[in-house]
Design an enzyme around this catalytic site. Structure first.
Site, PDB file in Angstrom:
ATOM      1  N   ILE A   1      82.099  17.842  49.731  1.00  0.00           N
ATOM      2  CA  ILE A   1      83.020  18.011  48.610  1.00  0.00           C
ATOM      3  C   ILE A   1      83.972  16.832  48.755  1.00  0.00           C
ATOM      4  CG2 ILE A   1      84.796  19.409  47.495  1.00  0.00           C
ATOM      5  CD1 ILE A   1      83.363  21.891  48.522  1.00  0.00           C
ATOM      6  N   PRO A   2      83.738  15.770  47.983  1.00  0.00           N
ATOM      7  CA  PRO A   2      84.306  14.450  48.282  1.00  0.00           C
ATOM      8  C   PRO A   2      85.777  14.274  47.901  1.00  0.00           C
ATOM      9  CG  PRO A   2      83.018  14.331  46.292  1.00  0.00           C
ATOM     10  CD  PRO A   2      82.858  15.733  46.813  1.00  0.00           C
ATOM     11  N   CYS A   3      86.649  15.021  48.561  1.00  0.00           N
ATOM     12  CA  CYS A   3      88.074  14.897  48.258  1.00  0.00           C
ATOM     13  C   CYS A   3      88.616  13.516  48.613  1.00  0.00           C
ATOM     14  CB  CYS A   3      88.864  16.006  48.943  1.00  0.00           C
ATOM     15  SG  CYS A   3      88.689  16.065  50.718  1.00  0.00           S
ATOM     16  N   HIS A   4      87.874  12.756  49.417  1.00  0.00           N
ATOM     17  CA  HIS A   4      88.299  11.383  49.716  1.00  0.00           C
ATOM     18  C   HIS A   4      88.254  10.511  48.462  1.00  0.00           C
ATOM     19  CE1 HIS A   4      83.911  11.294  50.254  1.00  0.00           C
ATOM     20  NE2 HIS A   4      83.982  10.012  49.912  1.00  0.00           N
TER      21      HIS A   4
END
Length: 158
Positions: free
Chosen positions: A119-122
Site C-alpha cells: 500500500i504505497p503511502c511513500h
C-alpha cells in the site's frame, strides 16, 4: 498463529506476517525475531517484494487482511491506486474522499498503514512536491521514490 518471513532490502529489514488466509502486515523492523515460521503466503510476499526491489515488479498481488477504521480503509484504497512511478498529494486524496479539509486526517491514516510498499503511502507527497511524513523515515520514502524514477535529479535529504 502468525507466520513470519523476513527480507533484507536496500532500505532495511522487512518483516512479513500472515495468518492462514492472508498477509496481515509488511513492516520495516530493526531485527528479525527468533523461531521464524514461514508460510506459502509470506514466501510469496518475499518473492514479490524482491522483484519490486529488482525493478521487475510494479504492482502486487498479495492477499491482505487490512484492519482499520472505515476512513483509514478509504484512504488506503485511494493510496493503492497510485501507480508505480507516480505520486498523489494528501490534498488530492482528501478531495477524492469528498473531504478537502481532511488533509491531516489522510496523513494520519497513511501513518497507520501496516503494509509498507504494497500500500504505497511513500507515493503520497505534499502539495508543494516535497516529502512530508513517512512512518519508517523520510530517507526511506526518498529512496523508494528514486527507485521508482519519481525523483531523478537532486536528492532532498543527505
Amino acid at each position: 498463529m502468525l507466520n513470519h518471513s523476513y527480507l533484507e532490502t536496500p532500505v532495511g529489514l522487512i518483516q512479513i506476517q500472515a495468518n492462514e488466509v492472508a498477509v496481515t502486515s509488511i513492516l520495516f523492523v530493526e531485527e528479525a525475531e527468533d523461531d521464524v515460521e514461514e508460510s506459502t503466503l509470506t514466501k510469496n510476499a518475499v518473492v514479490q517484494l524482491t522483484e519490486y526491489f529488482d525493478k521487475k515488479r510494479k504492482s502486487f498481488s498479495i492477499p491482505l487482511v487490512i484492519d482499520g477504521t472505515a476512513f483509514q480503509q478509504s484512504v488506503w484504497e485511494q493510496v493503492k491506486k497510485v501507480s508505480f512511478g507516480s505520486t498523489a498529494t494528501y490534498l488530492q486524496i482528501s478531495k477524492l474522499l469528498n473531504n478537502e479539509g481532511g488533509v491531516r486526517a489522510v496523513g494520519t491514516a497513511n501513518g497507520k498503514n501496516r503494509f509498507a510498499i504494497v500500500i504505497p503511502c511513500h507515493r503520497v507527497i505534499a502539495t508543494s512536491g516535497g516529502l512530508t511524513g513517512y512512518a519508517w523515515g523520510l530517507w526511506r520514502k526518498e529512496w523508494l521514490l528514486y527507485h521508482e524514477g519519481i525523483f531523478t535529479q537532486t536528492k532532498l535529504f543527505d
